[in-house]
Design a protein around this motif. Structure first.
Motif, mmCIF file in Angstrom:
data_model
loop_
_atom_site.group_PDB
_atom_site.id
_atom_site.type_symbol
_atom_site.label_atom_id
_atom_site.label_comp_id
_atom_site.label_asym_id
_atom_site.label_seq_id
_atom_site.Cartn_x
_atom_site.Cartn_y
_atom_site.Cartn_z
ATOM 1 N N VAL A 1 12.227 15.588 12.125
ATOM 2 C CA VAL A 1 12.166 14.175 11.754
ATOM 3 C C VAL A 1 13.600 13.695 11.591
ATOM 4 O O VAL A 1 14.336 14.217 10.736
ATOM 5 N N TYR B 1 1.132 9.815 15.165
ATOM 6 C CA TYR B 1 1.452 9.785 13.739
ATOM 7 C C TYR B 1 0.587 8.719 13.074
ATOM 8 O O TYR B 1 0.578 7.560 13.480
ATOM 9 N N LEU C 1 3.637 14.900 7.317
ATOM 10 C CA LEU C 1 5.029 14.456 7.239
ATOM 11 C C LEU C 1 5.274 13.466 6.111
ATOM 12 O O LEU C 1 6.419 13.144 5.811
ATOM 13 N N ARG D 1 11.463 20.015 10.030
ATOM 14 C CA ARG D 1 10.483 19.975 8.943
ATOM 15 C C ARG D 1 9.531 21.159 9.005
ATOM 16 O O ARG D 1 9.135 21.681 7.974
ATOM 17 N N ILE E 1 10.354 11.226 15.501
ATOM 18 C CA ILE E 1 9.643 12.501 15.344
ATOM 19 C C ILE E 1 9.739 13.227 16.683
ATOM 20 O O ILE E 1 9.363 12.686 17.718
#
Length: 117
Positions: free
Chosen positions: A64, A34, A89, A69, A98
């Motif tokens: 998430v 991420y 995201l 998502r 996540i």
């Protein structure tokens, strides 16, 4: 005689169905990265296959903090060794979890979770 022929046919059918399952496999490794600045999650799924058009990572599910998502469905894999997917995201706070599940179109899945730091 007929009974033994039926047993042989069933045994051969079982052998073929088991060999298909043995050849099918979930991704062997799943890496999640991420990027806080861009808000993008990069998912790398190592899935070594001989024909990426017929055996591939079919779907990715991204959650998430427990809320789904994204669900991405693919119809092939980019290459014979690694599949890569990107998900936006947005900006996430520290301690956000996540979770990703990558599923093979033939058999199995692999899941990983990371925490934003």
């Amino acid at each position: 005689m007929r009974r033994s022929a039926v047993v042989v046919i069933l045994a051969v059918g079982l052998l073929f169905s088991l060999s298909a399952v043995v050849m099918a496999h979930p991704p062997s490794k799943l890496a999640l990265e991420y990027n806080r600045e861009s808000g993008v999650l990069t998912v790398r799924a190592w899935h070594s296959v001989s024909d990426a058009g017929s055996h591939y990572v079919e779907s990715y599910e991204v959650t998430v903090d427990g809320d789904r998502r994204y669900t991405l469905h693919a119809s092939s894999q980019q290459g014979s060794g690694e599949a890569v997917a990107l998900f936006h995201l947005g900006k996430l706070k520290d301690e956000t979890e996540i979770h990703v599940k990558a599923t093979c179109n033939k058999f199995g899945s692999l899941e990983r979770t990371i925490t934003v730091e």
